[in-house]
Write a protein that holds these residues in place. Structure first.
Motif: not given
Length: 219
Positions: A201-207, A11-22, A158-166
């Motif tokens: 698995x969730x990230x792979x399927x969603x992406x 949920x945190x990733x989805x919320x982050x990705x929605x806001x960041x990508x928008x 891209x925002x959903x999968x961000x790791x290093x900077x986060x």
């Protein structure tokens, strides 16, 4: 692993990705359209700066964000004085990190979409009395829309999968800044392979769904 602990990073990733990508989408449209037909000294340097996070190591991007937004920086001190809370290691920090890494990709695709529009069609609209806002809304935007949709979806992925900077800028705080990527990292470090596999698995399927939708809409 409880149900809540499993869904929290998602949920945190989805919320982050929605806001960041928008935000990246809106900024990319405005900047790419504004720069499309303009030529001025330093334009190439400016666009290179926009694309820099695309090629920099995520740790360098995260360190740069710490230098700009950290508690010892002028901007970070000002924000902490106003809001009584630092930016680093908060949810807004996850959005900022994802925005910075997603924007170059969104901008580059949006730029290609705008430059692919036939300028003769835009000139024809102007000759018929349309002002620049109408040309953009009724000619440029509809013709560039497939590329823009692709830009948004890929920016979201891209925002959903961000790791290093986060991880460097926002940390890995459960139920606060822990995204899917940082949760997978922690799960592997602690030997919770099943948790890491489930999130991966969730990230792979969603992406995969996002990429499929992008290709379908672009076609």
């Amino acid at each position: 692993m409880t149900t809540h602990s499993f869904w929290s990073p998602i949920l945190i990733s989805l919320e982050t990705a929605i806001l960041a990508s928008s935000l990246a989408f809106l900024l990319a449209i405005v900047i790419a359209w504004w720069l499309k037909d303009r030529s001025f000294p330093g334009k190439t340097l400016l666009e290179t700066f926009f694309l820099l996070p695309l090629v920099l190591p995520p740790s360098v991007v995260g360190f740069g964000l710490l230098m700009i937004w950290g508690r010892r920086s002028p901007l970070g001190k000002m924000i902490e004085d106003v809001f009584q809370q630092p930016v680093v290691f908060t949810f807004p920090a996850t959005v900022i990190a994802a925005l910075v890494v997603a924007f170059p990709l969104v901008y580059q695709i949006a730029k290609v979409g705008f430059t692919s529009v036939d300028t003769e069609l835009e000139d024809a609209a102007r000759s018929m009395g349309a002002h620049e806002g109408q040309v953009f809304l009724y000619v440029t935007l509809p013709l560039a829309w497939p590329a823009l949709i692709t830009a948004f979806l890929l920016g979201f992925a891209r925002a959903l999968g961000e790791f290093g900077a986060t991880l460097m800028f926002a940390g890995n705080i459960p139920e606060k800044t822990q995204t899917i990527s940082t949760a997978i990292y922690l799960a592997v470090e602690t030997g919770n392979i099943n948790e890491a596999f489930a999130w991966s698995l969730f990230v792979v399927l969603f992406s995969f769904l996002l990429l499929s939708l992008s290709r379908y809409l672009h076609r």
